[in-house]
Design an enzyme around this catalytic site. Structure first.
Site, PDB file in Angstrom:
ATOM      1  N   ASN A 231       9.958  10.515  51.167  1.00  0.00           N
ATOM      2  CA  ASN A 231      11.344  10.722  51.591  1.00  0.00           C
ATOM      3  C   ASN A 231      11.323  11.824  52.635  1.00  0.00           C
ATOM      4  O   ASN A 231      11.141  12.989  52.298  1.00  0.00           O
ATOM      5  CB  ASN A 231      12.191  11.118  50.376  1.00  0.00           C
TER       6      ASN A 231
ATOM      7  N   LYS B 210      13.690  12.920  54.374  1.00  0.00           N
ATOM      8  CA  LYS B 210      14.955  13.671  54.453  1.00  0.00           C
ATOM      9  C   LYS B 210      15.366  13.804  55.932  1.00  0.00           C
ATOM     10  O   LYS B 210      15.144  12.864  56.691  1.00  0.00           O
ATOM     11  CB  LYS B 210      14.822  15.012  53.741  1.00  0.00           C
TER      12      LYS B 210
ATOM     13  N   HIS C 109      20.336  10.188  45.699  1.00  0.00           N
ATOM     14  CA  HIS C 109      19.457  11.368  45.703  1.00  0.00           C
ATOM     15  C   HIS C 109      20.282  12.594  45.321  1.00  0.00           C
ATOM     16  O   HIS C 109      21.455  12.703  45.702  1.00  0.00           O
ATOM     17  CB  HIS C 109      18.832  11.544  47.089  1.00  0.00           C
TER      18      HIS C 109
ATOM     19  N   GLU D  47      20.401  15.464  46.484  1.00  0.00           N
ATOM     20  CA  GLU D  47      20.994  16.175  47.630  1.00  0.00           C
ATOM     21  C   GLU D  47      22.282  15.493  48.083  1.00  0.00           C
ATOM     22  O   GLU D  47      23.206  16.147  48.561  1.00  0.00           O
ATOM     23  CB  GLU D  47      19.963  16.260  48.774  1.00  0.00           C
TER      24      GLU D  47
ATOM     25  N   GLU E 183      13.960  12.704  39.289  1.00  0.00           N
ATOM     26  CA  GLU E 183      13.733  13.888  40.109  1.00  0.00           C
ATOM     27  C   GLU E 183      14.495  15.072  39.522  1.00  0.00           C
ATOM     28  O   GLU E 183      15.694  15.243  39.812  1.00  0.00           O
ATOM     29  CB  GLU E 183      14.221  13.641  41.544  1.00  0.00           C
TER      30      GLU E 183
ATOM     31  N   GLY F 199      11.637  20.670  46.133  1.00  0.00           N
ATOM     32  CA  GLY F 199      11.474  21.630  47.227  1.00  0.00           C
ATOM     33  C   GLY F 199      11.234  23.057  46.773  1.00  0.00           C
ATOM     34  O   GLY F 199      11.303  23.990  47.565  1.00  0.00           O
TER      35      GLY F 199
ATOM     36  N   SER G 181       8.265  18.284  44.112  1.00  0.00           N
ATOM     37  CA  SER G 181       7.047  19.046  44.419  1.00  0.00           C
ATOM     38  C   SER G 181       5.754  18.304  44.075  1.00  0.00           C
ATOM     39  O   SER G 181       4.801  18.921  43.592  1.00  0.00           O
ATOM     40  CB  SER G 181       7.092  20.425  43.741  1.00  0.00           C
TER      41      SER G 181
HETATM   42  P1  13P Z   1       9.850  17.660  47.361  1.00  0.00           P
HETATM   43  O1  13P Z   1       8.630  16.774  47.182  1.00  0.00           O
HETATM   44  O2  13P Z   1       9.893  18.334  48.697  1.00  0.00           O
HETATM   45  O3  13P Z   1      10.039  18.580  46.199  1.00  0.00           O
HETATM   46  O4  13P Z   1      11.126  16.672  47.377  1.00  0.00           O
HETATM   47  C1  13P Z   1      11.271  15.729  46.380  1.00  0.00           C
HETATM   48  C2  13P Z   1      12.366  14.816  46.746  1.00  0.00           C
HETATM   49  O5  13P Z   1      13.518  15.200  46.759  1.00  0.00           O
HETATM   50  C3  13P Z   1      12.013  13.436  47.101  1.00  0.00           C
HETATM   51  O6  13P Z   1      13.135  12.614  47.162  1.00  0.00           O
END
Ligand code: 13P
Length: 249
Positions: free
Chosen positions: A9, A11, A94, A96, A166, A172, A212
């Protein structure tokens, strides 16, 4: 045996020239993997990524879509638009998007239905906050999110969906859930799918872990009984890291 799926992803990262270079560089490194590899890229990278990934083992996904088929929704992109350029996957719900763009379990459910109707494969995210985990509510939260996501969806369509667990506190932050905790959470999600749709669909559905994931922890996470691969954020932006994750299992 369920297949392993490694999805990146990106982002809000990567310009089209960077996307094309990334795909060109990773293709030879991962060409022999049996794992399914998906890159979920920004809208502006979709077309370039699809062209560059043609005739390779990389599949392309979007990161969001609207639940309506068309209409006066300035700035939005429909499932049909994604399908028209051969996008195969779409991330839905997601954390976010839930956190910063007011997505709810209800809109997540609507989007899944529209995605399936348009033959896109949804990657549906669920996960708890740190506060919810610390107050012992993690399992209740993720199984409820799963139930609401799947509400009213035909059982035969549920197996077209990929779920992604997740935990928000692991995204992150560099903090990964232990492989045991992540596996247990995913087992709980699978059990909920079994209650809702039966054991066979629960045994077939792909459930990913995200938060992560790195080259150093991928193998341990992906070797557990119920984790079928990863949804990878930061580490999917570097060819070296993402290819190591893909080749870890
Ligand atoms: P990270 O791998 O940067 O922690 O992000 C995970 C994520 O949100 C994947 O959709």
């Amino acid at each position: 045996m369920r297949r392993k799926v490694i999805a990146g992803n990106w982002k809000m990262n990567m310009l089209p020239n960077e996307a094309m270079a990334f795909i060109e560089n990773i293709v030879p490194v991962i060409k022999n993997t049996k794992n399914e590899v998906i890159l979920c890229v920004p809208y502006t990278d979709l077309f370039y990524s699809l062209l560059t990934a043609q005739d390779t083992n990389i599949k392309i996904g979007a990161q969001n879509m609207h639940w309506e088929e068309s209409g006066a929704y300035t700035g939005e992109v429909s499932a049909k638009m994604l399908k028209s350029i051969n996008v195969e996957y779409v991330i839905i719900g997601h954390s976010e998007r839930r956190q910063y763009f007011a997505e709810t379990d209800e809109t997540v459910n609507l989007k899944i239905k529209t995605a399936i109707k348009n033959e896109l494969k949804p990657i549906v995210c669920v996960g708890e906050t740190l506060e919810q985990r610390e107050s012992g509510k993690a399992e209740e939260i993720i199984t409820t999110q799963t139930k609401l996501a799947l509400e009213g969806i035909d059982k035969n369509d549920v197996s077209k969906i990929l779920l992604a667990y997740e935990p928000i506190w692991a995204i992150g932050t560099g903090k990964t859930a232990t492989s045991e905790d992540a596996n247990n959470s995913i087992k709980a999600i699978r059990k909920k799918v079994s209650e809702l749709c039966g054991e066979q669909i629960a045994n077939e559905i792909i459930i990913l872990y995200g938060g992560s994931v790195k080259p150093e922890n991928a193998k341990e996470l992906f070797s557990t009984s119920d984790i079928d691969g990863g949804l990878v954020g930061g580490a999917s932006l570097k060819v070296e890291d993402f290819s190591k994750i893909i080749l870890s299992v």
